[in-house]
Write a protein that holds these residues in place. Structure first.
Motif, short mmCIF file in Angstrom:
data_model
loop_
_atom_site.label_atom_id
_atom_site.label_comp_id
_atom_site.label_asym_id
_atom_site.label_seq_id
_atom_site.Cartn_x
_atom_site.Cartn_y
_atom_site.Cartn_z
N UNK A 95 5.58 3.59 1.68
CA UNK A 95 4.41 2.75 1.86
C UNK A 95 4.67 1.65 2.86
N UNK A 96 3.78 0.70 2.88
CA UNK A 96 3.89 -0.46 3.76
C UNK A 96 3.68 -1.71 2.93
N UNK A 97 4.51 -2.72 3.20
CA UNK A 97 4.45 -3.99 2.49
C UNK A 97 4.08 -5.07 3.50
N UNK B 60 0.86 -1.18 0.00
CA UNK B 60 0.00 0.00 0.00
C UNK B 60 0.90 1.22 0.00
N UNK B 61 0.83 2.02 -1.09
CA UNK B 61 1.65 3.22 -1.20
C UNK B 61 1.13 4.13 -2.30
N UNK B 62 1.68 5.35 -2.35
CA UNK B 62 1.34 6.31 -3.40
C UNK B 62 2.18 6.03 -4.65
N UNK B 63 1.52 6.16 -5.81
CA UNK B 63 2.18 5.97 -7.11
C UNK B 63 1.82 7.12 -8.03
N UNK B 64 2.76 7.46 -8.93
CA UNK B 64 2.43 8.43 -9.96
C UNK B 64 1.53 7.76 -10.99
#
Length: 74
Positions: free
Chosen positions: A53-55, A40-44
């Motif tokens: 993010x967190x894995x 869960x993280x921000x992506x372009x």
């Protein structure tokens, strides 16, 4: 900084989208050719640049789901 290899195995869903087009996404990702994990993280927009993010392993994601299901968010 060393290059990090990643492959998005499955795009599961978008949690939110920022004003500049970056999206917070839940994906199944293989990092450095390892076993895929939930991430869960921000992506372009092109999924080339990422934020912090967190894995999570499958077991950790299951436990997180149990915790979230127990919350009273009303």
């Amino acid at each position: 900084m060393a290059n990090i290899k990643f492959e998005i195995i499955e795009k599961i869903g978008t949690v939110s989208e920022g004003a500049k087009g970056w999206k917070k996404e839940l994906n199944l990702i293989s990092w450095n050719e390892r076993e895929p994990k939930y991430d869960l993280r921000d992506w372009d927009e092109a999924n080339e640049k990422m934020g912090k993010g967190v894995t999570l392993t499958k077991e950790e994601l299951i436990r997180l789901k149990e915790i979230l299901n127990g919350l009273d968010l009303a």
